[in-house]
Design a protein around this motif. Sequence first.
Motif, PDB file in Angstrom:
ATOM      1  N   ILE A 353       0.836  -1.203   0.000  1.00 29.96           N
ATOM      2  CA  ILE A 353       0.000   0.000   0.000  1.00 29.96           C
ATOM      3  C   ILE A 353       0.868   1.249   0.000  1.00 29.96           C
ATOM      4  O   ILE A 353       0.628   2.200  -0.764  1.00 29.96           O
ATOM      5  N   LEU A 354       1.898   1.258   0.838  1.00 28.30           N
ATOM      6  CA  LEU A 354       2.793   2.419   0.883  1.00 28.30           C
ATOM      7  C   LEU A 354       3.519   2.615  -0.446  1.00 28.30           C
ATOM      8  O   LEU A 354       3.761   3.762  -0.864  1.00 28.30           O
ATOM      9  N   GLN A 359       3.957   5.783  -5.458  1.00 32.46           N
ATOM     10  CA  GLN A 359       3.820   5.763  -6.915  1.00 32.46           C
ATOM     11  C   GLN A 359       2.834   6.828  -7.380  1.00 32.46           C
ATOM     12  O   GLN A 359       3.054   7.495  -8.396  1.00 32.46           O
ATOM     13  N   GLY A 360       1.739   7.004  -6.641  1.00 35.79           N
ATOM     14  CA  GLY A 360       0.769   8.040  -6.976  1.00 35.79           C
ATOM     15  C   GLY A 360       1.387   9.424  -6.957  1.00 35.79           C
ATOM     16  O   GLY A 360       1.140  10.254  -7.848  1.00 35.79           O
ATOM     17  N   LYS A 361       2.231   9.693  -5.964  1.00 36.10           N
ATOM     18  CA  LYS A 361       2.929  10.982  -5.901  1.00 36.10           C
ATOM     19  C   LYS A 361       3.854  11.147  -7.106  1.00 36.10           C
ATOM     20  O   LYS A 361       3.898  12.216  -7.738  1.00 36.10           O
ATOM     21  N   ARG A 362       4.601  10.099  -7.433  1.00 38.33           N
ATOM     22  CA  ARG A 362       5.557  10.174  -8.538  1.00 38.33           C
ATOM     23  C   ARG A 362       4.858  10.401  -9.880  1.00 38.33           C
ATOM     24  O   ARG A 362       5.404  11.061 -10.771  1.00 38.33           O
ATOM     25  N   GLU A 363       3.664   9.839 -10.027  1.00 35.18           N
ATOM     26  CA  GLU A 363       2.951   9.963 -11.300  1.00 35.18           C
ATOM     27  C   GLU A 363       2.226  11.298 -11.431  1.00 35.18           C
ATOM     28  O   GLU A 363       1.632  11.570 -12.480  1.00 35.18           O
ATOM     29  N   GLY A 364       2.234  12.113 -10.373  1.00 31.39           N
ATOM     30  CA  GLY A 364       1.673  13.451 -10.492  1.00 31.39           C
ATOM     31  C   GLY A 364       0.332  13.663  -9.845  1.00 31.39           C
ATOM     32  O   GLY A 364      -0.245  14.756  -9.964  1.00 31.39           O
ATOM     33  N   ALA A 365      -0.214  12.668  -9.151  1.00 31.04           N
ATOM     34  CA  ALA A 365      -1.460  12.880  -8.415  1.00 31.04           C
ATOM     35  C   ALA A 365      -1.168  13.747  -7.190  1.00 31.04           C
ATOM     36  O   ALA A 365      -0.059  13.748  -6.657  1.00 31.04           O
ATOM     37  N   THR A 366      -2.187  14.484  -6.748  1.00 29.78           N
ATOM     38  CA  THR A 366      -2.043  15.383  -5.607  1.00 29.78           C
ATOM     39  C   THR A 366      -2.580  14.709  -4.345  1.00 29.78           C
ATOM     40  O   THR A 366      -3.745  14.292  -4.312  1.00 29.78           O
ATOM     41  N   GLY A 371      -1.452   9.329   3.604  1.00 29.49           N
ATOM     42  CA  GLY A 371      -0.294   9.029   2.783  1.00 29.49           C
ATOM     43  C   GLY A 371       0.879   8.399   3.493  1.00 29.49           C
ATOM     44  O   GLY A 371       1.920   8.187   2.885  1.00 29.49           O
ATOM     45  N   LYS A 372       0.711   8.070   4.774  1.00 28.70           N
ATOM     46  CA  LYS A 372       1.861   7.454   5.456  1.00 28.70           C
ATOM     47  C   LYS A 372       1.387   6.520   6.564  1.00 28.70           C
ATOM     48  O   LYS A 372       0.211   6.461   6.907  1.00 28.70           O
ATOM     49  N   ALA A 373       2.357   5.785   7.113  1.00 34.60           N
ATOM     50  CA  ALA A 373       2.078   4.892   8.231  1.00 34.60           C
ATOM     51  C   ALA A 373       1.633   5.708   9.433  1.00 34.60           C
ATOM     52  O   ALA A 373       2.046   6.859   9.615  1.00 34.60           O
ATOM     53  N   PHE A 374       0.790   5.094  10.267  1.00 34.17           N
ATOM     54  CA  PHE A 374       0.196   5.831  11.376  1.00 34.17           C
ATOM     55  C   PHE A 374       1.074   5.875  12.613  1.00 34.17           C
ATOM     56  O   PHE A 374       1.125   6.861  13.312  1.00 34.17           O
ATOM     57  N   SER A 375       1.755   4.772  12.890  1.00 36.15           N
ATOM     58  CA  SER A 375       2.566   4.732  14.109  1.00 36.15           C
ATOM     59  C   SER A 375       3.759   3.817  13.876  1.00 36.15           C
ATOM     60  O   SER A 375       3.833   3.111  12.869  1.00 36.15           O
ATOM     61  N   ASN A 376       4.692   3.826  14.811  1.00 33.77           N
ATOM     62  CA  ASN A 376       5.867   2.968  14.705  1.00 33.77           C
ATOM     63  C   ASN A 376       5.580   1.531  15.106  1.00 33.77           C
ATOM     64  O   ASN A 376       6.382   0.636  14.848  1.00 33.77           O
ATOM     65  N   LYS A 377       4.446   1.306  15.773  1.00 34.85           N
ATOM     66  CA  LYS A 377       4.098  -0.030  16.234  1.00 34.85           C
ATOM     67  C   LYS A 377       2.796  -0.455  15.575  1.00 34.85           C
ATOM     68  O   LYS A 377       1.788   0.223  15.670  1.00 34.85           O
ATOM     69  N   GLN A 397      -5.512   2.062 -11.783  1.00 35.40           N
ATOM     70  CA  GLN A 397      -5.641   0.819 -12.540  1.00 35.40           C
ATOM     71  C   GLN A 397      -5.437  -0.431 -11.695  1.00 35.40           C
ATOM     72  O   GLN A 397      -6.100  -1.446 -11.918  1.00 35.40           O
ATOM     73  N   ASP A 398      -4.525  -0.382 -10.719  1.00 30.61           N
ATOM     74  CA  ASP A 398      -4.183  -1.572  -9.947  1.00 30.61           C
ATOM     75  C   ASP A 398      -5.021  -1.659  -8.671  1.00 30.61           C
ATOM     76  O   ASP A 398      -5.367  -0.637  -8.070  1.00 30.61           O
ATOM     77  N   GLU A 399      -5.308  -2.885  -8.263  1.00 27.34           N
ATOM     78  CA  GLU A 399      -6.005  -3.091  -6.995  1.00 27.34           C
ATOM     79  C   GLU A 399      -5.010  -2.902  -5.848  1.00 27.34           C
ATOM     80  O   GLU A 399      -4.095  -3.706  -5.666  1.00 27.34           O
ATOM     81  N   ILE A 400      -5.190  -1.853  -5.072  1.00 27.30           N
ATOM     82  CA  ILE A 400      -4.267  -1.537  -3.980  1.00 27.30           C
ATOM     83  C   ILE A 400      -4.610  -2.325  -2.731  1.00 27.30           C
ATOM     84  O   ILE A 400      -3.736  -2.744  -1.976  1.00 27.30           O
ATOM     85  N   PHE A 401      -5.886  -2.546  -2.477  1.00 24.74           N
ATOM     86  CA  PHE A 401      -6.354  -3.313  -1.314  1.00 24.74           C
ATOM     87  C   PHE A 401      -5.945  -2.621  -0.013  1.00 24.74           C
ATOM     88  O   PHE A 401      -5.406  -3.238   0.902  1.00 24.74           O
ATOM     89  N   GLY A 402      -6.209  -1.326   0.038  1.00 27.85           N
ATOM     90  CA  GLY A 402      -5.868  -0.552   1.219  1.00 27.85           C
ATOM     91  C   GLY A 402      -6.660   0.744   1.235  1.00 27.85           C
ATOM     92  O   GLY A 402      -7.441   1.038   0.318  1.00 27.85           O
ATOM     93  N   PRO A 403      -6.477   1.581   2.251  1.00 21.83           N
ATOM     94  CA  PRO A 403      -7.307   2.781   2.451  1.00 21.83           C
ATOM     95  C   PRO A 403      -6.869   3.965   1.586  1.00 21.83           C
ATOM     96  O   PRO A 403      -6.480   5.020   2.086  1.00 21.83           O
TER      97      PRO A 403
END
Length: 501
Positions: A353-354, A359-366, A371-377, A397-403
Amino acid sequence: MATHGNGSSDFFAKMPEIKFTKLFINGQFVDSVSGKTFETIDPRNGEVIARVAEGDKEDVDLAVKAARHAFDHGPWPRLSGSERGKILMEFANLIEEHAEELAALDTVDAGKLFAGGKATDIPHVIDIIRYYAGAADKVHGEVLKMSGKFQAYTLREPIGVVGLIIPWNFPCTLLSLKTSPALAAGCTMVVKPAEQTPLSALYYAHLAKLAGVPDGVLNVITGYGETAGAAISSHMDIDKLRFTGSTEVGRKVMQAAAASNLKPVSLELGGKSPLLIFDDADVNTASSLALSGVLYNKGEICVASSRVYVQEGIYDEFVKQLVEKAKSWVVGDPFDPKVCQGPQVDKKQFEKILYYIEQGKREGATLLTGGKAFSNKGLYIEPTIFVDVKDDMLIAQDEIFGPVFSLMKFKTIDEAIKRANNTRYGLAAGVVTKDFNVANTVSRSIRAGTIWINCYFGFDVGCPFGGYKMSGFGRDYGLEALYEYFHIKSVVTPIYNSPWL
């Protein structure tokens, strides 16, 4: 960003006792032939829950042998439908008695919400089993008047030994969805739960035996897909395969089945479902539907509405409301009743998912939020919303299977339909509009197995579910699923010298 749940020791106190960790073959819990075990991990904290027997080809052979003997010589296929139905009803009753334990097992094994498991998942499991218990004595053939001096009738006969490969996102629900119609039909089976979530399947097998399901009818092999799953897919003495999972693995399952004994296969595979929201929609209702359509079960659901198309007249207000709701979404320990989203199932899925977020950022989506992990644990990820998404981007296009949301703007109904169909998947879609002409046009135009109008996740055990295109074929739920476990045999007899012909 989303808020964090309590996570106090009160909620961790619900950690269930782990009672069953061995393979279940021919009515007994046994070690694997190799003696190997593997760890099943709690995604809340990365700790080992238990070591579970690691089944392999030799164990699958033993399980298939037991299932074959139970089918060829045992009572289960020879019981009347009503007798099988009574046993299945008792099975459902036992699951109802142990609902809290089963829900807790899926919470620690899969990161699923405990409250949701008790209130929704396990009651749905019970409904599924009772539905097929009631259908077991209602399977009939037909009488046919043939051309010429013949007549015929058809018989529906159980197909034999079935192999069932279950995914990790809804361990109890999908296990019951595959096994219940097979049991009602009189089949015997070998089940492989996902290696990430083996615990509830073993408990399920224990309750099936207590309910009176004969030895050898239901066998559970825990282990890895590339070994135990592959052995089931290619086994010469398995008569039918049912698989739910990714399109990539589904292709391998189908190839293995074809290369062995040409066993029939039913596949429920990936999705990249569109949600089309038109200008006349109530924005508050539409944004709430979109929120749950992606974030339910932390996005680990094949029909997640991860491509959200919003008509330009309400787009800005929709985005504003969706972001506000996502920021108030509570992420944390799934035993906490205030929490809306628990951890992703395992580290591999977490990192996948991360990767797509980057990849979304690199491709130009805003990126608007998350956009990141919630905690260290623990394997927690913030609800993540992208705008300025193009249809050809990987996140669309791809199934991310995440939030992760991909929000896109459209002008006309024709444009929306064309873009919604611009995918290799065809599992589900949603339409939000007050105009039934629009709703009917869209629902007949989108190539997907289920269309939800002004709702989402409208599942019922009597309503068939399955995919178009690379989302697979065959149907779960309804009598269609039951009939997939039968052969149809035609019996033809001559009619001599009848004055009535």
